[in-house]
Design a protein around this motif. Sequence first.
Motif, PDB file in Angstrom:
ATOM      1  N   MET A 104     -23.948 -15.541   1.398  1.00 52.97           N
ATOM      2  CA  MET A 104     -24.009 -16.735   0.546  1.00 52.97           C
ATOM      3  C   MET A 104     -24.563 -17.937   1.326  1.00 52.97           C
ATOM      4  O   MET A 104     -25.306 -18.736   0.796  1.00 52.97           O
ATOM      5  CB  MET A 104     -22.603 -17.036   0.013  1.00 52.97           C
ATOM      6  N   THR A 105     -24.174 -18.030   2.604  1.00 53.71           N
ATOM      7  CA  THR A 105     -24.660 -19.127   3.447  1.00 53.71           C
ATOM      8  C   THR A 105     -26.175 -19.071   3.584  1.00 53.71           C
ATOM      9  O   THR A 105     -26.863 -20.092   3.485  1.00 53.71           O
ATOM     10  CB  THR A 105     -24.020 -19.058   4.849  1.00 53.71           C
ATOM     11  N   SER A 106     -26.714 -17.863   3.783  1.00 51.21           N
ATOM     12  CA  SER A 106     -28.161 -17.695   3.923  1.00 51.21           C
ATOM     13  C   SER A 106     -28.877 -18.072   2.632  1.00 51.21           C
ATOM     14  O   SER A 106     -29.922 -18.737   2.646  1.00 51.21           O
ATOM     15  CB  SER A 106     -28.493 -16.242   4.281  1.00 51.21           C
TER      16      SER A 106
ATOM     17  N   TYR B 142     -31.418 -16.498  10.357  1.00 54.87           N
ATOM     18  CA  TYR B 142     -30.329 -16.007   9.507  1.00 54.87           C
ATOM     19  C   TYR B 142     -30.255 -14.489   9.549  1.00 54.87           C
ATOM     20  O   TYR B 142     -31.280 -13.803   9.548  1.00 54.87           O
ATOM     21  CB  TYR B 142     -30.525 -16.498   8.068  1.00 54.87           C
TER      22      TYR B 142
ATOM     23  N   LEU C 169     -27.835 -20.139   0.245  1.00 57.83           N
ATOM     24  CA  LEU C 169     -27.767 -21.595   0.045  1.00 57.83           C
ATOM     25  C   LEU C 169     -28.735 -22.330   0.966  1.00 57.83           C
ATOM     26  O   LEU C 169     -29.370 -23.305   0.561  1.00 57.83           O
ATOM     27  CB  LEU C 169     -26.339 -22.091   0.280  1.00 57.83           C
ATOM     28  N   ALA C 170     -28.847 -21.846   2.199  1.00 56.70           N
ATOM     29  CA  ALA C 170     -29.789 -22.457   3.144  1.00 56.70           C
ATOM     30  C   ALA C 170     -31.221 -22.285   2.643  1.00 56.70           C
ATOM     31  O   ALA C 170     -32.027 -23.222   2.684  1.00 56.70           O
ATOM     32  CB  ALA C 170     -29.631 -21.829   4.518  1.00 56.70           C
TER      33      ALA C 170
END
Length: 198
Positions: free
Chosen positions: A1-3, A138, A5-6
């Motif tokens: 999810m972090t990747s 990432y 969003l980035a």
Amino acid sequence: MTSALAGFSLGLSLILAIGAQNAFVLRQGLRRAHVFWVVLTCALSDAVLIAAGVAGFGALAEAVPGLETAMRLFGAAFLLWYAGRALRSAWTGGEALTAGEGAGSLRVALLTCLALTWLNPHVYLDTVVLLGAISAQYSDRLAFALGAMTASFVFFFSLGYGARLLAPLFARPLAWRVLDLVIALTMAAIAVSLLAGL
């Protein structure tokens, strides 16, 4: 999810600034002319470029001698031609917004859209090289790419269909002349910046 969003955040930040492609989408949205096909073409083109960047095409493009120079020259020539057309339209004026009027040919709209996308070296530098390089940081590069692609779809569809909210303003011919002048100056400035980088 972090990747994801980035990728979404970076993708959105790269396409927010007004440029040749965005100005064209805005104009098509205001005229309500082939909006779906134009925004879909922009978003799909971006998706292909993002995929190429994440897959490592940016490094390959940098390795081919003279490719960037050729891209800059072709891109600048096209943008100057388009700026000239917009400047002429601003000078002659006489246009006002009437829904469905002046839609023009779908073929011409799509060819112009493709040219503004694929002949613009900034697209390659930002989308392919920059996004591709950042995606390497990432662990989930696929999620990063999908996030960036989603940002592109959200932006172009919002711009194309959101432009109609400005329709009352563009019922006046003067507003079109101002828009055409801004587009002409934007295209010319981008062309000059491309040539200055040679």
